[in-house]
Design a protein around this motif. Structure first.
Motif, short mmCIF file in Angstrom:
data_model
loop_
_atom_site.label_atom_id
_atom_site.label_comp_id
_atom_site.label_asym_id
_atom_site.label_seq_id
_atom_site.Cartn_x
_atom_site.Cartn_y
_atom_site.Cartn_z
N PHE A 27 0.83 -1.20 0.00
CA PHE A 27 0.00 0.00 0.00
C PHE A 27 0.87 1.26 0.00
O PHE A 27 0.59 2.21 -0.73
CB PHE A 27 -0.94 0.00 1.20
N LEU A 28 1.91 1.28 0.81
CA LEU A 28 2.79 2.45 0.85
C LEU A 28 3.52 2.64 -0.47
O LEU A 28 3.70 3.76 -0.94
CB LEU A 28 3.79 2.34 2.01
N LYS A 29 3.93 1.54 -1.08
CA LYS A 29 4.61 1.63 -2.38
C LYS A 29 3.68 2.22 -3.43
O LYS A 29 4.08 3.07 -4.22
CB LYS A 29 5.09 0.24 -2.81
N ALA A 30 2.42 1.79 -3.43
CA ALA A 30 1.44 2.32 -4.38
C ALA A 30 1.19 3.81 -4.14
O ALA A 30 1.06 4.59 -5.08
CB ALA A 30 0.12 1.54 -4.28
N GLN A 31 1.15 4.21 -2.88
CA GLN A 31 0.91 5.62 -2.55
C GLN A 31 2.09 6.50 -2.94
O GLN A 31 1.91 7.61 -3.42
CB GLN A 31 0.65 5.77 -1.05
N GLU A 32 3.30 6.02 -2.75
CA GLU A 32 4.48 6.83 -2.98
C GLU A 32 4.99 6.80 -4.41
O GLU A 32 5.84 7.60 -4.78
CB GLU A 32 5.60 6.38 -2.02
N ASP A 33 4.48 5.90 -5.24
CA ASP A 33 4.95 5.76 -6.61
C ASP A 33 4.35 6.87 -7.48
O ASP A 33 3.17 6.86 -7.81
CB ASP A 33 4.57 4.39 -7.16
N ASP A 34 5.19 7.84 -7.87
CA ASP A 34 4.72 8.97 -8.68
C ASP A 34 4.48 8.58 -10.13
O ASP A 34 3.85 9.33 -10.87
CB ASP A 34 5.75 10.11 -8.63
N THR A 35 4.99 7.44 -10.55
CA THR A 35 4.81 7.03 -11.95
C THR A 35 3.44 6.41 -12.19
O THR A 35 3.02 6.30 -13.33
CB THR A 35 5.90 6.02 -12.36
N LEU A 36 2.77 5.99 -11.13
CA LEU A 36 1.44 5.40 -11.29
C LEU A 36 0.42 6.49 -11.60
O LEU A 36 0.40 7.53 -10.99
CB LEU A 36 1.00 4.68 -10.02
N ASP A 37 -0.39 6.25 -12.61
CA ASP A 37 -1.51 7.13 -12.88
C ASP A 37 -2.71 6.22 -13.03
O ASP A 37 -2.72 5.39 -13.93
CB ASP A 37 -1.29 7.95 -14.13
N PRO A 38 -3.66 6.24 -12.22
CA PRO A 38 -3.99 7.23 -11.21
C PRO A 38 -3.17 7.05 -9.93
O PRO A 38 -2.47 6.07 -9.75
CB PRO A 38 -5.46 6.96 -10.93
N ARG A 39 -3.32 8.02 -9.05
CA ARG A 39 -2.64 8.00 -7.77
C ARG A 39 -3.47 7.23 -6.75
O ARG A 39 -4.66 7.05 -6.90
CB ARG A 39 -2.43 9.44 -7.28
N PHE A 40 -2.79 6.80 -5.70
CA PHE A 40 -3.44 6.04 -4.63
C PHE A 40 -3.12 6.66 -3.29
O PHE A 40 -2.10 7.33 -3.14
CB PHE A 40 -2.96 4.58 -4.65
N GLN A 41 -4.00 6.45 -2.32
CA GLN A 41 -3.80 6.98 -0.97
C GLN A 41 -4.18 5.92 0.06
O GLN A 41 -5.23 5.29 -0.04
CB GLN A 41 -4.64 8.23 -0.74
N GLY A 60 -6.29 13.24 -11.85
CA GLY A 60 -5.86 14.62 -11.61
C GLY A 60 -5.88 15.03 -10.15
O GLY A 60 -5.37 16.07 -9.79
N GLN A 61 -6.47 14.22 -9.27
CA GLN A 61 -6.53 14.55 -7.85
C GLN A 61 -5.27 14.07 -7.17
O GLN A 61 -4.80 12.96 -7.41
CB GLN A 61 -7.75 13.88 -7.21
N GLU A 62 -4.71 14.91 -6.31
CA GLU A 62 -3.51 14.55 -5.56
C GLU A 62 -3.91 14.05 -4.18
O GLU A 62 -4.82 14.60 -3.56
CB GLU A 62 -2.59 15.77 -5.42
N PRO A 63 -3.23 13.04 -3.67
CA PRO A 63 -3.52 12.59 -2.30
C PRO A 63 -3.16 13.66 -1.30
O PRO A 63 -2.20 14.39 -1.49
CB PRO A 63 -2.63 11.37 -2.12
N SER A 64 -3.94 13.78 -0.25
CA SER A 64 -3.61 14.75 0.80
C SER A 64 -2.51 14.15 1.66
O SER A 64 -2.62 13.03 2.14
CB SER A 64 -4.84 15.07 1.65
N MET A 65 -1.45 14.90 1.85
CA MET A 65 -0.32 14.39 2.60
C MET A 65 -0.31 14.87 4.04
O MET A 65 0.47 14.42 4.84
CB MET A 65 1.00 14.79 1.93
#
Length: 116
Positions: free
Chosen positions: A32-46, A80-85
């Motif tokens: 889960f953390l890898k999916a959240q932190e991977d900037d190359t994935l589109d769409p993004r995950f949180q 297009g939505q960014e995860p809230s950090m």
């Protein structure tokens, strides 16, 4: 593996996984953390659960096997939505239940009037 599920998720879709062993939980947490932190994935995950949700004392008493269960949640973001950090209130906190100790310590004696 968990990563293979990600492309099939709908926008705002969630993967909720229950693990019963610490090694399983570690695999889920890292995936889960890898999916959240991977900037190359589109769409993004949180990751929606910073810490895993565990059974409260009442559930454990009713079902002893729930003692080892841990729930983690990953959500796919809208395009297009960014995860809230920032630190965000855990929207699943109500599932944990409130312990009797914490409610007494915080002074949750609503409706009592000591001035009378």
């Amino acid at each position: 593996t968990l990563v293979r599920l990600l492309p099939y998720m709908a926008p705002k879709g969630q993967i909720m996984l229950i693990s019963f062993h610490s090694l399983e939980d570690r695999i889920v947490k890292r995936a889960f953390l890898k999916a959240q932190e991977d900037d190359t994935l589109d769409p993004r995950f949180q990751v929606l659960t910073k810490r895993p949700l565990i059974a409260d004392d009442e559930e454990i008493e009713a079902n002893s096997r729930s003692r080892s269960a841990k729930l983690r949640v990953l959500q796919r973001m809208e395009p297009g939505q960014e995860p809230s950090m920032g630190r965000k209130k855990n929207k699943y906190a109500h599932l944990r239940g409130k312990s009797k100790k914490s409610s007494k310590a915080s002074g949750d004696d609503e409706g009592t009037n000591d001035d009378a």
